[in-house]
Enzyme design. Sequence first.
Site, PDB file in Angstrom:
ATOM      1  N   GLY A   1      -7.235  16.256  -1.632  1.00 43.52           N
ATOM      2  CA  GLY A   1      -6.381  15.697  -0.577  1.00 43.52           C
ATOM      3  C   GLY A   1      -6.625  14.230  -0.326  1.00 43.52           C
ATOM      4  O   GLY A   1      -7.028  13.481  -1.220  1.00 43.52           O
TER       5      GLY A   1
ATOM      6  N   GLY B   1       0.780  -1.237   0.000  1.00 47.37           N
ATOM      7  CA  GLY B   1       0.000   0.000   0.000  1.00 47.37           C
ATOM      8  C   GLY B   1       0.808   1.281   0.000  1.00 47.37           C
ATOM      9  O   GLY B   1       0.485   2.220   0.714  1.00 47.37           O
TER      10      GLY B   1
END
Length: 569
Positions: A467, A411
């Site tokens: 974001g 990840g």
Amino acid sequence: MSSPPGRRMKIGDFLLHRLEEAGIRHLFGVPGDYNLELLQQLYDTGALKWIGTCSELNASYAADGYARLNGLGALLVTNGVGALSAINGIGGSYSEHVPVICIAGSIPLRSIDRGLGMHHTMADGTYDHFLDAYAHVTAARARLTPRNAATEIDRLILTAWREKLPVYMELPSDIACLDIEVPAAPLTLADPTSDPERLGSCIAAIAGQLSAATSPAILVDADADRFGVASELIKLAEKIQSPVAVINTAKSVIDETFPQYVGIYNGKASEPHVREAIETSDCLLSVGYRPIEVTTGDFTAALPVNTIRARGHSVDVNGDNYQAVTLKEVLKGVIDAVPRVRNRPPRHVAAAVEAVHAEDSAKLTQAAYWQAIQDYLRPGDVLFVDNGTSYALFGLKFPPKCTFIGSVNWGSIGYSVGALLGALTAAPERRHLLFVGDGSFQVSAQELSTILRHDHKPVIFLINNGGYTIERGYLGKTEPYNDIANWSYADLPKVFRRDTSARSFVVKTSRDLQDALSAPNDRMIFVESIMDSYDALAPITNSSNKGADLNYGPRGPQHRENMQLRPTR
Ligand SMILES: Cc1ncc(C[n+]2csc(CCOP(=O)(O)OP(=O)(O)O)c2C)c(N)n1
Ligand SMILES: [Mg+2]
């Protein structure tokens, strides 16, 4: 017995030749004074094609993406600075079981012999820091010398291939042009054959259990892809009429249009029919299963106690552990040994996909976005996903022959952009679709320039939501640490290639998205979709919320008022 006569080759030429024999046609990386001599050999011999990248991190991601489609990948970096830049990606390859060969052009042996201080070192009179660092993220490693090069090069390449894990080799810059004796025989990528007794009794044990079961099932993790047994698993499921589920890490490894494919198993976060197929099976065969919190619905997975655990090179069944067996041979034997089952009543119904109806002119939502993307997918696509709300991709049904490339265990944000370059290089003839968030993209965006430089034609779906939305579900829903700079993303193809012919779209509504989706795939398509910072599909937000409880514990700040983005329904 006399061994075949050797032949003489330069160490660098031999290394490049062996990489070629192992099926590697491209080398990613960044030049440096300690690896230029090998690069010159690459150009002089025409052995491999060099794909220079903007950073070693991206080269490591590219080699990983390349290996996912090609079976093996390689990168070339320079001592220390390059090697440590690449180590995150190599850690990812280790975590995801991807065989990547990381070659570091390193300090000349003459300097090591004389104890000379050199640049790209700690200047502390030692030279092993980077070999030592790589010990933690590789299956094997070595510093080549004229004495060991012929054997170590073969050992490292073969180890990467057999273990499906990365390896690291240092090639001191003053030995690449030295002649050594090398084996006359070509390198053969093959597993040692199984021990006949172990193989036979392992097959008998698995086949016996599967045949006696009334509700057998198969659960697949990524190693089924890495060890190339997806077609065997489909044959087996067909023959015994069993359902097959995957976990997230193995998305698309089993063709999602295969009638017995039931979906993704993720503990309590699974759809009910998938959970039932796995958890109530009286004989579950798991393949390469390596559970973590995000693939088990936060540790709510409950596999039957007698689950058969098959791995690349070993099997646990009936209380015995079988070594010296290979997955492919085991599965082939099991397929032959089990009787064909007819008329086993089906145990599942496919879940209905809930349609959203959005006004074409309304602001684009994640729900409408992913529904439109579902219709865009075509057979044979390669689909990349980065961390973030783009994980919604897991909920889509892939057409036949699609390949999923992601990094669920590791990840590392930004992985997908580098991996896209690698996979495009390995299979330019396929259609490649990248799903990435603005935050992840900012980590590795500059590799877009390499993708454009080589005239690749992927479709890049970027979500601009201001974001780190997935993080807002953990903590800091409105906090500024989850905000990022608002780049003009869709202009980047032009920035990274002045004469680009890429088609760029800035999408704000469902209608805009339809325009982008109807563009032909004859050039790169870059789709920047502007969506709300607080918009995410419920499974994503739920998973983030639960992750926060696990990560921060009962005293953590996630319990404070309005600290977490929560599911809207
Ligand atoms: C190398 C690295 N640094 C930090 C993180 C933590 N992290 C996980 S997801 C994420 C944000 C992703 O944001 P974005 O790509 O914009 O996706 P969104 O959820 O907004 O769609 C971050 C910072 C990570 N996974 N990897
Ligand atoms: Mg974002």
